[in-house]
Every structure is written in C-alpha cells, then in structure tokens.
Design a protein around this motif. Structure first.
Motif: not given
Length: 177
Positions: A70-96
């Motif tokens: 949908g994103y690449f077709a231009g019909t989706l502008r925001a992702f809703d899929v759940a994210l697992d943030w476990s590969l980032s931490a601290g400052f990097n996670r806050r920024v991301l």
C-alpha cells in the motif's frame, strides 16, 4: 530465546527482508538478495538465540507486506503494523520512536531538529548514528531525515533508495533515470 519469522518481499526499491517476533516486526533489511538475507538471518539467530524460520504467511509478516504494498502504491501513508523495538535501546530508540511518531509521510526533519525533539540539543551527529542503526527502515522512516543545509544526508539503503522514497512521498521530484 524468541522465535523469529522472516520473509523477503519484492518492492520498487528492491527486495526487503522482513523479520518479526511475537511482539512485532523487528527488522527490515534493504537489498535482500540471497547472500544479504542469509547474513541477516544469521545475525538474528545470534541476537535472539534461535534459528529464524522462513514464514511469509506469519500474520505479522503478511500484514507488513500488505502495508508496504500500500505504501509503495501510494495508498498508505502511515504504518500500523506492530513493531518490536528490541534491536534498539537508549538514545537511539528514543530518536527512532520520535521519528516514527512525529515525522509524518511527505515531510522531512533535520538531524538537529530531531535531536532537539528528544531533549538532546547538540546531538545532531548522534541522531545520524541512530539513523544508521535503524533496524526498521521504511517502517521507521529514517529516509525522512535530512541535513540542515538542505542536503539529502546519508542513508544505509543507499542514496538512490533514499531519493526514491522521498520522491514517492512527494518530497523530491521523481528521478529522471
């Protein structure tokens, strides 16, 4: 130990490897040819303590693929899929996390502005490092971070990929070739 499922999906910017845990999508890898995918799966095995399983039908992966289409077709502008943030931490996670929630489709933000938003004025270079460590590119839109001088900045997926994503979102003109 956590079970990780993965798949590779074709996109206009090349194949992307998507990996997910029970929590959400945990990793997106650009240019996922066979060799790159094999290395990414090995890194995930080391990180999570078990061999990731190829499973394109896993619900979270199927949802991520649908949303990316949908994103690449231009019909989706925001992702809703759940994210697992476990590969980032601290400052990097806050920024991301700020990037994911505070920089919408079709907009860009400077490295310094992003540093200011997370309460770390003067940390523009560290923001650049956080972008380089982003385990969830496209879903967490590090392509939307640009230099304060108006330059496009760097990008782990390559500048051609960054330009294509920004053009898709209407921030840059479509590439001529």
């Amino acid at each position: 130990m956590s079970t990780v499922a993965w798949t590779v999906t074709g996109t206009p910017i090349g194949p992307l490897l998507l990996a997910a845990t029970a929590e959400g999508v945990v990793n997106v890898v650009f240019h996922a040819d066979e060799r790159t995918a094999r290395r990414a799966v090995a890194r995930l095995a080391d990180r999570f303590g078990s061999e990731p399983v190829e499973a394109s039908e896993a619900p979270l992966l199927a949802e991520a693929v649908r949303e990316l289409r949908g994103y690449f077709a231009g019909t989706l502008r925001a992702f809703d899929v759940a994210l697992d943030w476990s590969l980032s931490a601290g400052f990097n996670r806050r920024v991301l996390h700020e990037l994911a929630t505070g920089v919408p489709y079709g907009t860009v933000v400077g490295y310094q502005d992003l540093a200011d938003r997370v309460g770390e004025p003067g940390a523009a270079r560290a923001v650049g490092a956080a972008m380089g460590s982003n385990p969830l590119p496209v879903l967490v839109p590090c392509h939307r971070v640009v230099g304060s001088d108006g330059g496009i900045g760097g990008f782990g997926g390559g500048l051609e990929t960054k330009r294509a994503l920004l053009a898709l979102e209407g921030v840059l003109p479509q590439p001529l070739f």
